[in-house]
Write a protein that holds these residues in place. Structure first.
Motif, mmCIF file in Angstrom:
data_model
loop_
_atom_site.group_PDB
_atom_site.id
_atom_site.type_symbol
_atom_site.label_atom_id
_atom_site.label_comp_id
_atom_site.label_asym_id
_atom_site.label_seq_id
_atom_site.Cartn_x
_atom_site.Cartn_y
_atom_site.Cartn_z
ATOM 1 N N GLN A 174 0.842 -1.181 0.000
ATOM 2 C CA GLN A 174 0.000 0.000 0.000
ATOM 3 C C GLN A 174 0.881 1.236 0.000
ATOM 4 O O GLN A 174 1.822 1.347 0.771
ATOM 5 N N VAL A 175 0.562 2.164 -0.882
ATOM 6 C CA VAL A 175 1.309 3.407 -0.974
ATOM 7 C C VAL A 175 0.461 4.508 -0.347
ATOM 8 O O VAL A 175 -0.682 4.719 -0.740
ATOM 9 N N GLU A 176 1.038 5.205 0.636
ATOM 10 C CA GLU A 176 0.315 6.283 1.287
ATOM 11 C C GLU A 176 0.566 7.593 0.554
ATOM 12 O O GLU A 176 1.672 7.871 0.116
ATOM 13 N N ALA A 177 -0.467 8.378 0.447
ATOM 14 C CA ALA A 177 -0.329 9.692 -0.182
ATOM 15 C C ALA A 177 0.424 10.617 0.765
ATOM 16 O O ALA A 177 0.187 10.618 1.963
ATOM 17 N N SER A 178 1.311 11.387 0.215
ATOM 18 C CA SER A 178 2.081 12.326 1.010
ATOM 19 C C SER A 178 1.212 13.523 1.381
ATOM 20 O O SER A 178 0.451 14.024 0.566
ATOM 21 N N SER A 179 1.326 13.965 2.615
ATOM 22 C CA SER A 179 0.568 15.139 3.036
ATOM 23 C C SER A 179 1.404 16.408 2.853
ATOM 24 O O SER A 179 0.969 17.489 3.222
ATOM 25 N N GLU A 180 2.591 16.248 2.287
ATOM 26 C CA GLU A 180 3.479 17.393 2.047
ATOM 27 C C GLU A 180 2.853 18.314 1.001
ATOM 28 O O GLU A 180 2.358 17.871 -0.013
ATOM 29 N N ARG A 181 2.885 19.590 1.280
ATOM 30 C CA ARG A 181 2.365 20.586 0.330
ATOM 31 C C ARG A 181 3.526 21.116 -0.486
ATOM 32 O O ARG A 181 4.592 21.400 0.040
ATOM 33 N N TYR A 182 3.300 21.249 -1.783
ATOM 34 C CA TYR A 182 4.306 21.771 -2.696
ATOM 35 C C TYR A 182 3.829 23.102 -3.261
ATOM 36 O O TYR A 182 2.657 23.264 -3.593
ATOM 37 N N LEU A 183 4.748 24.048 -3.356
ATOM 38 C CA LEU A 183 4.437 25.364 -3.890
ATOM 39 C C LEU A 183 4.878 25.480 -5.336
ATOM 40 O O LEU A 183 5.979 25.052 -5.693
ATOM 41 N N LYS A 184 4.031 26.087 -6.139
ATOM 42 C CA LYS A 184 4.405 26.417 -7.509
ATOM 43 C C LYS A 184 5.282 27.664 -7.454
ATOM 44 O O LYS A 184 5.305 28.387 -6.462
ATOM 45 N N LYS A 185 5.970 27.924 -8.551
ATOM 46 C CA LYS A 185 6.850 29.095 -8.611
ATOM 47 C C LYS A 185 6.073 30.377 -8.321
ATOM 48 O O LYS A 185 6.527 31.235 -7.580
ATOM 49 N N ARG A 186 4.888 30.502 -8.873
ATOM 50 C CA ARG A 186 4.068 31.697 -8.664
ATOM 51 C C ARG A 186 3.679 31.840 -7.193
ATOM 52 O O ARG A 186 3.716 32.932 -6.632
ATOM 53 N N GLU A 187 3.285 30.736 -6.569
ATOM 54 C CA GLU A 187 2.909 30.761 -5.153
ATOM 55 C C GLU A 187 4.088 31.182 -4.280
ATOM 56 O O GLU A 187 3.927 31.968 -3.344
ATOM 57 N N LEU A 188 5.262 30.649 -4.585
ATOM 58 C CA LEU A 188 6.456 31.006 -3.830
ATOM 59 C C LEU A 188 6.805 32.477 -4.032
ATOM 60 O O LEU A 188 7.158 33.171 -3.075
ATOM 61 N N ALA A 189 6.665 32.951 -5.260
ATOM 62 C CA ALA A 189 6.959 34.355 -5.551
ATOM 63 C C ALA A 189 6.041 35.274 -4.747
ATOM 64 O O ALA A 189 6.499 36.253 -4.144
ATOM 65 N N VAL A 190 4.768 34.951 -4.695
ATOM 66 C CA VAL A 190 3.811 35.758 -3.931
ATOM 67 C C VAL A 190 4.140 35.683 -2.447
ATOM 68 O O VAL A 190 4.142 36.702 -1.747
ATOM 69 N N MET A 191 4.435 34.488 -1.968
ATOM 70 C CA MET A 191 4.742 34.296 -0.546
ATOM 71 C C MET A 191 5.945 35.123 -0.108
ATOM 72 O O MET A 191 5.958 35.704 0.974
ATOM 73 N N LEU A 192 6.964 35.186 -0.973
ATOM 74 C CA LEU A 192 8.196 35.894 -0.626
ATOM 75 C C LEU A 192 8.219 37.349 -1.091
ATOM 76 O O LEU A 192 9.104 38.110 -0.699
#
Length: 66
Positions: free
Chosen positions: A2-20
């Motif tokens: 069984q493979v568990e889905a990762s709960s890690e969130r990944y940011l797109k380049k645009r999301e990171l740009a807005v965040m920073l």
């Protein structure tokens, strides 16, 4: 197996740009210059782990230099 889905969130380049508060082009320049963590690529698109960026921000606030 069984493979568990990762709960890690990944940011797109645009999301990171807005965040920073930077433009998307600056994000890649900072990565190339070693100032930001390197992304992982999913379907040839750069993504950053939110937990890694949060850790990086904490270190930067404490005066850590890459």
């Amino acid at each position: 197996m069984q493979v568990e889905a990762s709960s890690e969130r990944y940011l797109k380049k645009r999301e990171l740009a807005v965040m920073l508060g930077f433009c998307e082009r600056s994000i890649m320049r900072f990565v190339d210059g070693g100032l930001l963590p390197k992304p992982i690529y999913i379907n040839k698109q750069p993504r950053w782990r939110l937990s890694e960026i949060e850790g990086w921000l904490s270190r930067m606030k404490e005066g850590w230099k890459p």
